[in-house]
Design an enzyme around this catalytic site. Structure first.
Site, PDB file in Angstrom:
ATOM      1  N   ARG A   1    -107.622  47.303  19.047  1.00 44.39           N
ATOM      2  CA  ARG A   1    -106.675  48.071  19.834  1.00 44.39           C
ATOM      3  C   ARG A   1    -105.221  47.748  19.508  1.00 44.39           C
ATOM      4  O   ARG A   1    -104.408  48.643  19.308  1.00 44.39           O
ATOM      5  CB  ARG A   1    -106.863  47.810  21.336  1.00 44.39           C
ATOM      6  CG  ARG A   1    -107.676  48.810  22.059  1.00 44.39           C
ATOM      7  CD  ARG A   1    -108.198  48.196  23.339  1.00 44.39           C
ATOM      8  NE  ARG A   1    -108.906  46.968  23.017  1.00 44.39           N
ATOM      9  CZ  ARG A   1    -110.134  46.951  22.552  1.00 44.39           C
ATOM     10  NH1 ARG A   1    -110.794  48.065  22.388  1.00 44.39           N
ATOM     11  NH2 ARG A   1    -110.724  45.815  22.247  1.00 44.39           N
ATOM     12  N   THR A   2    -104.919  46.477  19.460  1.00 45.15           N
ATOM     13  CA  THR A   2    -103.512  46.107  19.289  1.00 45.15           C
ATOM     14  C   THR A   2    -102.991  46.627  17.951  1.00 45.15           C
ATOM     15  O   THR A   2    -101.935  47.255  17.880  1.00 45.15           O
ATOM     16  CB  THR A   2    -103.346  44.576  19.375  1.00 45.15           C
ATOM     17  OG1 THR A   2    -103.900  44.138  20.596  1.00 45.15           O
ATOM     18  CG2 THR A   2    -101.888  44.178  19.314  1.00 45.15           C
TER      19      THR A   2
ATOM     20  N   LYS B   1    -104.351  31.453  -0.946  1.00 48.36           N
ATOM     21  CA  LYS B   1    -103.913  30.538  -2.017  1.00 48.36           C
ATOM     22  C   LYS B   1    -103.093  29.383  -1.436  1.00 48.36           C
ATOM     23  O   LYS B   1    -102.522  28.595  -2.181  1.00 48.36           O
ATOM     24  CB  LYS B   1    -103.060  31.303  -3.032  1.00 48.36           C
ATOM     25  CG  LYS B   1    -103.786  32.440  -3.715  1.00 48.36           C
ATOM     26  CD  LYS B   1    -102.806  33.243  -4.571  1.00 48.36           C
ATOM     27  CE  LYS B   1    -103.460  34.516  -5.074  1.00 48.36           C
ATOM     28  NZ  LYS B   1    -102.466  35.470  -5.588  1.00 48.36           N
TER      29      LYS B   1
ATOM     30  N   ARG C   1     -99.796  39.095  14.309  1.00 48.51           N
ATOM     31  CA  ARG C   1    -100.815  38.391  15.095  1.00 48.51           C
ATOM     32  C   ARG C   1    -101.273  37.209  14.244  1.00 48.51           C
ATOM     33  O   ARG C   1    -101.494  37.358  13.042  1.00 48.51           O
ATOM     34  CB  ARG C   1    -102.007  39.280  15.421  1.00 48.51           C
ATOM     35  CG  ARG C   1    -103.162  38.436  15.971  1.00 48.51           C
ATOM     36  CD  ARG C   1    -104.252  39.222  16.602  1.00 48.51           C
ATOM     37  NE  ARG C   1    -103.816  39.793  17.862  1.00 48.51           N
ATOM     38  CZ  ARG C   1    -104.664  40.351  18.726  1.00 48.51           C
ATOM     39  NH1 ARG C   1    -105.947  40.409  18.469  1.00 48.51           N
ATOM     40  NH2 ARG C   1    -104.219  40.856  19.849  1.00 48.51           N
TER      41      ARG C   1
ATOM     42  N   HIS D   1     -98.995  37.308  24.585  1.00 50.64           N
ATOM     43  CA  HIS D   1     -99.312  38.639  24.049  1.00 50.64           C
ATOM     44  C   HIS D   1     -98.441  39.613  24.847  1.00 50.64           C
ATOM     45  O   HIS D   1     -98.930  40.379  25.666  1.00 50.64           O
ATOM     46  CB  HIS D   1    -100.814  38.907  24.269  1.00 50.64           C
ATOM     47  CG  HIS D   1    -101.340  40.096  23.529  1.00 50.64           C
ATOM     48  ND1 HIS D   1    -100.566  40.886  22.715  1.00 50.64           N
ATOM     49  CD2 HIS D   1    -102.586  40.630  23.472  1.00 50.64           C
ATOM     50  CE1 HIS D   1    -101.320  41.842  22.207  1.00 50.64           C
ATOM     51  NE2 HIS D   1    -102.549  41.705  22.654  1.00 50.64           N
TER      52      HIS D   1
END
Lengths: 300, 155
Positions: free
Chosen positions: A50-51, A79, A100, A128
């Site tokens: 959703r986000t 890496k 995120r 959030h």
């Protein structure tokens, strides 16, 4: 220095209200390509449905182009590239970064490195803030006000970052809280101290049926398996609460059930058709509030 | 018995007295004295009415900014700071925990970015001594007195 949205504290009461009224404008007219000359970087170091999709939808609706990744498997992170180097590079390519990341505090750190605005789309178990903003928008839309509401937060109040941020954001609006959780997942002491210092009333219960009838908002949360280090503890609490239709008969007519989604067993599917269910509309509201936040941070 | 100083007097500089013996080397570390070119004498496990055993540090020709010296308040809040000029104590300073603490305290949250990448820690003091609480600027979690770990300067 660019303005960021990392924690809900970064926006004052007035800025929150301003963002919510902007979101209302975008909801009325969602196709406004005011950012057609901008590039938004969407960098997701952790899975999200959703986000990420609502951010990318919001950016596209504003006419911006979106670059980024949703899986670090295809990036230089594998890496051994540091977050600092990734952010330095991405901020040279884009006009705004949505991040995120699984580590707490990573978004704040990214904002200190970036030369462009950074929006925190979830940093580990910490904050959030755009979820909080869409929760506020959903509360405002369904209740017609943010002031003087009784909010019942249910489920994982210990690890659930959305309840912590919502608690802090609502503290501007004279709320009353009820915290419904098993002992293992109680609201942490620091948040209760925070409310006590602001003279905001709250009470706690283990019994879900206790706080339903006089609540204006029931904010359900999922017990998140990924936040537990001990699988036995997770098994013990995962199905502690399940809200079903028969439990809602005595609720106030204005009461709405919110949930940041995804839900598992905490809201029974027979609730979905009830007038009290609002969680899918709530997810839709994410697009309008994220449009508002992106355009606000880019000064449009 | 003749009264005699166990750690010799200094003409000019700073004396840090009443340091708990167990914290002496951490104080030296926090203040970066291991890298200092000033003349430094210290003693530990000296008799103290207040602490039982105490440590003392005398640094010649060195005066600290309040923010620098106050960092040791986290581990030695009872320490006494005496400023010396010409063998006389000209000023006594009381320690208070600084409002912001950069780089010397480890965040107790194992998932904090500062414990995974090279990021200098930064805390705001939200409750002062004796039972202080420090709020991490990055992960917004609290590190308290019981969970305090000092990051060594010796890296």
């Amino acid at each position: 220095m660019p303005k960021h949205l990392i924690s809900i504290h970064d926006f004052s009461r007035d800025e929150i209200l301003e963002t919510l009224s902007l979101a209302r404008e975008f909801e009325k007219n969602p196709r406004q390509p005011i950012l057609s000359d901008k590039i938004v970087a969407s960098i997701f170091f952790e899975p999200s449905t959703r986000t990420r999709l609502s951010f990318e939808t919001a950016a596209n609706r504003l006419g911006a182009r979106v670059i980024g990744f949703s899986d670090i498997g295809n990036t230089s992170v594998t890496k051994g590239e540091t977050l600092k180097d990734t952010i330095k590079m991405v901020s040279n390519y884009s006009d705004l970064i949505v991040i995120r990341h699984p580590l707490d505090g990573s978004a704040r750190y990214a904002s200190e490195i970036s030369s462009v605005p950074v929006i925190n789309a979830g940093d580990g178990a910490n904050q959030h803030p755009t979820q909080t903003m869409l929760d506020l928008y959903s509360i405002l839309k369904t209740q017609g006000k943010l002031e003087n509401l009784k909010i019942n937060m249910v489920g994982d109040l210990k690890y659930g970052r959305t309840v912590h941020s919502l608690l802090q954001a609502m503290s501007h609006f004279n709320p009353e809280f009820l915290f419904t959780s098993p002992d293992e997942l109680k609201m942490p002491v620091e948040y209760k101290e925070y409310l006590t210092n602001l003279n905001i009333p709250f009470s706690e219960t283990k019994n879900l049926s206790k706080g339903l009838d006089d609540s204006d908002i029931i904010y359900m949360t999922r017990v998140q398996r990924e936040r537990f280090t001990d699988p036995i503890e997770y098994e013990r609490v995962k199905n502690f609460y399940s809200l079903n239709l028969s439990m809602l008969s005595g609720c106030k007519p204005n009461m709405k059930i919110l949930h940041p989604l995804p839900r598992v067993n905490e809201i029974s599917q027979d609730v979905d058709a009830s007038d009290h269910a609002y969680y899918f509309e709530q997810a839709e509201n994410g697009v309008y509030t994220r449009m508002a936040i992106i355009s606000k941070l880019l000064g449009k | 018995m003749e009264k005699q100083l166990k750690v010799s007097a200094i003409k000019d500089g700073t004396v840090l007295d009443h340091i708990p013996s167990c914290q002496l080397f951490k104080v030296i570390d926090i203040l970066g004295l291991n890298k200092s070119s000033n003349q430094i004498t210290f003693g530990t496990n000296l008799d103290s009415k207040l602490l039982g055993k105490k440590g003392i540090i005398k640094i010649s020709d060195k005066y600290f900014e309040s923010d620098d010296i106050n960092r040791i308040a986290l581990i030695a809040p009872q320490a006494k700071i005496n400023i010396i000029h010409d063998f006389e104590v000209v000023e006594k300073r009381v320690l208070t925990i600084p409002k912001t603490i950069r780089g010397i305290v480890k965040c107790m949250n194992p998932m904090c970015i500062t414990n995974h990448q090279v990021v200098e820690t930064l805390f705001t003091t939200i409750v002062e001594s004796p039972d202080f609480k420090l709020l991490c600027h990055y992960c917004e979690k609290i590190t308290d007195k019981e969970n305090l770990k000092i990051i060594s300067n010796n890296r």
